[in-house]
Each structure stands twice: as C-alpha cells, then as structure tokens.
Design a protein around this motif. Structure first.
Motif, PDB file in Angstrom:
ATOM      1  N   GLY A 131     -21.345 -10.876  49.439  1.00 32.16           N
ATOM      2  CA  GLY A 131     -20.312 -10.190  48.673  1.00 32.16           C
ATOM      3  C   GLY A 131     -20.257 -10.631  47.225  1.00 32.16           C
ATOM      4  N   MET A 132     -21.323 -11.257  46.749  1.00 32.70           N
ATOM      5  CA  MET A 132     -21.385 -11.707  45.365  1.00 32.70           C
ATOM      6  C   MET A 132     -21.963 -10.612  44.480  1.00 32.70           C
ATOM      7  N   GLN A 133     -21.756 -10.741  43.193  1.00 32.00           N
ATOM      8  CA  GLN A 133     -22.450  -9.881  42.256  1.00 32.00           C
ATOM      9  C   GLN A 133     -23.926 -10.265  42.260  1.00 32.00           C
ATOM     10  N   VAL A 134     -24.788  -9.269  42.361  1.00 31.82           N
ATOM     11  CA  VAL A 134     -26.220  -9.545  42.379  1.00 31.82           C
ATOM     12  C   VAL A 134     -26.675  -9.913  40.978  1.00 31.82           C
ATOM     13  N   GLY A 135     -27.163 -11.132  40.835  1.00 33.28           N
ATOM     14  CA  GLY A 135     -27.582 -11.612  39.529  1.00 33.28           C
ATOM     15  C   GLY A 135     -28.827 -10.908  39.029  1.00 33.28           C
ATOM     16  N   ALA A 136     -28.858 -10.611  37.745  1.00 35.74           N
ATOM     17  CA  ALA A 136     -29.988  -9.907  37.146  1.00 35.74           C
ATOM     18  C   ALA A 136     -31.150 -10.866  36.886  1.00 35.74           C
ATOM     19  N   VAL A 137     -32.315 -10.293  36.688  1.00 36.21           N
ATOM     20  CA  VAL A 137     -33.481 -11.036  36.230  1.00 36.21           C
ATOM     21  C   VAL A 137     -33.836 -10.523  34.841  1.00 36.21           C
ATOM     22  N   THR A 138     -34.698 -11.220  34.155  1.00 38.95           N
ATOM     23  CA  THR A 138     -35.120 -10.758  32.836  1.00 38.95           C
ATOM     24  C   THR A 138     -35.947  -9.481  32.979  1.00 38.95           C
ATOM     25  N   ASP A 139     -36.023  -8.721  31.893  1.00 38.79           N
ATOM     26  CA  ASP A 139     -36.847  -7.515  31.912  1.00 38.79           C
ATOM     27  C   ASP A 139     -38.294  -7.852  32.229  1.00 38.79           C
ATOM     28  N   GLU A 140     -38.773  -8.986  31.723  1.00 37.84           N
ATOM     29  CA  GLU A 140     -40.154  -9.386  31.967  1.00 37.84           C
ATOM     30  C   GLU A 140     -40.424  -9.568  33.460  1.00 37.84           C
ATOM     31  N   ALA A 142     -38.612  -8.290  35.983  1.00 37.70           N
ATOM     32  CA  ALA A 142     -38.449  -7.011  36.672  1.00 37.70           C
ATOM     33  C   ALA A 142     -39.669  -6.114  36.480  1.00 37.70           C
ATOM     34  N   ILE A 143     -40.190  -6.043  35.269  1.00 39.26           N
ATOM     35  CA  ILE A 143     -41.359  -5.194  35.004  1.00 39.26           C
ATOM     36  C   ILE A 143     -42.579  -5.708  35.760  1.00 39.26           C
ATOM     37  N   ASP A 144     -42.742  -7.025  35.813  1.00 44.80           N
ATOM     38  CA  ASP A 144     -43.841  -7.581  36.601  1.00 44.80           C
ATOM     39  C   ASP A 144     -43.642  -7.259  38.076  1.00 44.80           C
ATOM     40  N   GLY A 145     -42.391  -7.269  38.527  1.00 44.07           N
ATOM     41  CA  GLY A 145     -42.108  -6.908  39.919  1.00 44.07           C
ATOM     42  C   GLY A 145     -42.427  -5.460  40.219  1.00 44.07           C
ATOM     43  N   VAL A 146     -42.156  -4.574  39.266  1.00 42.98           N
ATOM     44  CA  VAL A 146     -42.526  -3.167  39.418  1.00 42.98           C
ATOM     45  C   VAL A 146     -44.040  -3.042  39.562  1.00 42.98           C
ATOM     46  N   ASP A 147     -44.765  -3.735  38.702  1.00 49.60           N
ATOM     47  CA  ASP A 147     -46.222  -3.692  38.761  1.00 49.60           C
ATOM     48  C   ASP A 147     -46.733  -4.209  40.099  1.00 49.60           C
ATOM     49  N   GLU A 148     -46.119  -5.286  40.589  1.00 44.74           N
ATOM     50  CA  GLU A 148     -46.592  -5.871  41.841  1.00 44.74           C
ATOM     51  C   GLU A 148     -46.356  -4.945  43.025  1.00 44.74           C
ATOM     52  N   VAL A 149     -45.178  -4.382  43.140  1.00 41.17           N
ATOM     53  CA  VAL A 149     -44.905  -3.539  44.303  1.00 41.17           C
ATOM     54  C   VAL A 149     -45.772  -2.288  44.295  1.00 41.17           C
ATOM     55  N   LEU A 150     -46.098  -1.773  43.116  1.00 41.54           N
ATOM     56  CA  LEU A 150     -46.931  -0.578  43.047  1.00 41.54           C
ATOM     57  C   LEU A 150     -48.403  -0.879  43.287  1.00 41.54           C
ATOM     58  N   THR A 151     -48.943  -1.875  42.601  1.00 42.17           N
ATOM     59  CA  THR A 151     -50.375  -2.134  42.704  1.00 42.17           C
ATOM     60  C   THR A 151     -50.756  -2.887  43.974  1.00 42.17           C
ATOM     61  N   LEU A 152     -49.926  -3.846  44.379  1.00 41.10           N
ATOM     62  CA  LEU A 152     -50.259  -4.671  45.546  1.00 41.10           C
ATOM     63  C   LEU A 152     -49.837  -4.007  46.852  1.00 41.10           C
ATOM     64  N   TRP A 153     -48.604  -3.565  46.917  1.00 47.72           N
ATOM     65  CA  TRP A 153     -48.082  -3.041  48.179  1.00 47.72           C
ATOM     66  C   TRP A 153     -48.463  -1.579  48.402  1.00 47.72           C
ATOM     67  N   LEU A 154     -48.169  -0.722  47.422  1.00 45.80           N
ATOM     68  CA  LEU A 154     -48.549   0.686  47.571  1.00 45.80           C
ATOM     69  C   LEU A 154     -50.065   0.844  47.478  1.00 45.80           C
ATOM     70  N   VAL A 207     -40.196   9.397  37.920  1.00 46.51           N
ATOM     71  CA  VAL A 207     -38.969   8.666  38.220  1.00 46.51           C
ATOM     72  C   VAL A 207     -38.833   7.585  37.160  1.00 46.51           C
ATOM     73  N   SER A 208     -37.650   7.445  36.586  1.00 47.27           N
ATOM     74  CA  SER A 208     -37.459   6.468  35.519  1.00 47.27           C
ATOM     75  C   SER A 208     -36.133   5.747  35.697  1.00 47.27           C
ATOM     76  N   ALA A 209     -36.090   4.510  35.195  1.00 41.55           N
ATOM     77  CA  ALA A 209     -34.882   3.681  35.298  1.00 41.55           C
ATOM     78  C   ALA A 209     -35.094   2.427  34.466  1.00 41.55           C
ATOM     79  N   PRO A 210     -34.007   1.706  34.131  1.00 36.52           N
ATOM     80  CA  PRO A 210     -34.152   0.396  33.486  1.00 36.52           C
ATOM     81  C   PRO A 210     -34.891  -0.572  34.402  1.00 36.52           C
ATOM     82  N   PRO A 211     -35.445  -1.651  33.857  1.00 34.18           N
ATOM     83  CA  PRO A 211     -36.294  -2.555  34.645  1.00 34.18           C
ATOM     84  C   PRO A 211     -35.681  -3.066  35.950  1.00 34.18           C
ATOM     85  N   MET A 212     -34.491  -3.646  35.862  1.00 35.50           N
ATOM     86  CA  MET A 212     -33.867  -4.225  37.062  1.00 35.50           C
ATOM     87  C   MET A 212     -33.589  -3.150  38.107  1.00 35.50           C
TER      88      MET A 212
END
Length: 248
Positions: A131-140, A142-154, A207-212
């Motif tokens: 029930g806590m506020q989900v803490g953000a990560v830096t854009d760097e 988050a963007i690396d996470g986007v790259d990882e889920v797309l290239t590695l997992w998908l 599909v587009s959105a901010p990094p986090m």
C-alpha cells in the motif's frame, strides 16, 4: 547505467519495503501473487543466477535453494541471496565471460543488468502490495528496462518458448526520442532500437509513454489507459499478449 549499483540499491529498497508487512498481501498488478511469494521468488532468483555462473550451464531443479530453510525468515533468505550475488558480480568485470541464458551476452554484465531489473520490478510489486507509493526510477534505468524487456524477453524468450503471433504486425514503442520497432507474427518476434525516430512511421501502430510508465506497462504492471496508442489496436493487443507469455 551502473547496473550493480541499481541492484544494490533496489535490493535494499525491496527489503525495507517488506519489513513488517503481512506476507499474504496481494500484489495489485499481479492477481495471485502476494508479497511473501515475491520476496521468496527474488531470493531464489539470486541463487539460480549464482548457480548458472558456478556450473557454467542452466541449473537443474534441486541444484539451487528455491525456498528458505526451515525456520528461516523469507526476508533474510532474500537478503542473504542479495549479499551473495552482489559479492560475486562485484568481483568480476562486466565483460568477463560467464554462462547466461542469452546467447548474445555471455558475461557478467548480463547478470548485473538482469538482476537489477528483476529486483526493481519486484520492489515495485512489494511496495504496491504494502500500500505504499511506488517509488520511481531514473529515466536512464527505465529506458534500459524498456530495451531489456523488448530485446531479451520479446526478442529472445518467445523464440525459446516456441510461441508465435497469429498475424504479422510492426509496432513502434516510443519513449520520448527513443524508439524501438517490434515485429510479431507467425514467423516469430523480434525487437530493435532504431537510430532515426522517424522510422516509427513504418509501423502499423505506435504505443508511447514516459519512461517509468512504459517500463511498468511493458511488464504488465499498468493498464492500457496509462499509455497512448495510435494505429492498429489489434497489433498492440498482440504485442501485449505475447509479452505476457514471454515474461510469465
């Protein structure tokens, strides 16, 4: 991105977020998953990574500790796993070779990055369950996470699973000036980061959105209304469904 520091920080945040929380609390974004199982899963994940490195191959069931010992607190199990994996990864350069489950990257850098994102994602799950506020990560991060889920997992895990889409479709994933193209269909899935953002116009949908937001949406932690979609909605629905199978 310093993956080792992200891993260190996120492991501590996860542990701090879980202290004193009832283990049965459900993770809002993942029906059927609770806080206690999330903590255990992370601790087990650290140990299987260590066995991959030690054995030089995928560990068989029973070759790593999946569950806390009798009487061991699950949070202590997670923390001791984090300490061990941080020590191992910190003792080697990113480029030093070791066994991994991605043929493209057979080195310690793979495990630094993979475990950093695994821990970050589940830290968010624990905070949501608590029930806590989900803490953000830096854009760097988050963007690396986007790259990882797309290239590695998908782009890789679906092929390993033998899963295919039903129709050929090209979907652009845009995070500011960063764009990835994903192709899914009967012949498999792939994803790549484009040099020229204008290449997005080649896609059937975008599909587009901010990094986090994109980071969390791609991992199935946010609903579709949190992202902006343009074009063929069925193509995006197929991408979404395949990602759920890849990251299950």
């Amino acid at each position: 991105m310093n993956s080792l520091e992200v891993l260190r920080r996120e492991a501590e945040l996860l542990a701090m977020s879980a202290i004193g929380q009832p283990p049965h609390k459900g993770v809002p974004a993942c029906p059927g998953l609770n806080l206690g199982e999330t903590v255990r899963h992370v601790g087990s994940g650290y140990r299987i990574a260590l066995e991959w490195i030690r054995l030089g191959r995928k560990p068989e069931t029973g070759e790593w500790q999946e569950f806390p010992a009798d009487g061991e607190d699950p949070l202590d199990f997670m923390r001791s796993g984090a300490e061990a994996v941080l020590e191992e990864l910190g003792a080697h350069e990113e480029t030093e070779p070791c066994a991994t489950w991605w043929p493209v990257q057979q080195n310690y850098g793979f495990w630094r990055r993979r475990l950093a994102h695994e821990t970050t994602l589940h830290r968010m799950d624990v905070q949501g369950a608590a029930g806590m506020q989900v803490g953000a990560v830096t854009d760097e991060v988050a963007i690396d996470g986007v790259d990882e889920v797309l290239t590695l997992w998908l782009g890789h895990k679906l092929d390993v699973l033998g899963v295919r889409g039903s129709r050929d479709a090209l979907v652009a994933v845009r995070v500011g000036d960063d764009v990835w193209l994903t192709r899914c269909g009967p012949h498999g899935a792939s994803a790549w980061r484009v040099v020229d953002p204008e290449d997005a116009h080649l896609a059937d949908a975008q599909v587009s959105a901010p990094p986090m937001t994109m980071y969390r949406w791609l991992w199935g932690r946010l609903p579709d209304r949190m992202v902006e979609v343009i074009g063929d909605h069925d193509a995006i629905a197929q991408l979404w469904a395949l990602l759920r199978l890849a990251t299950k």
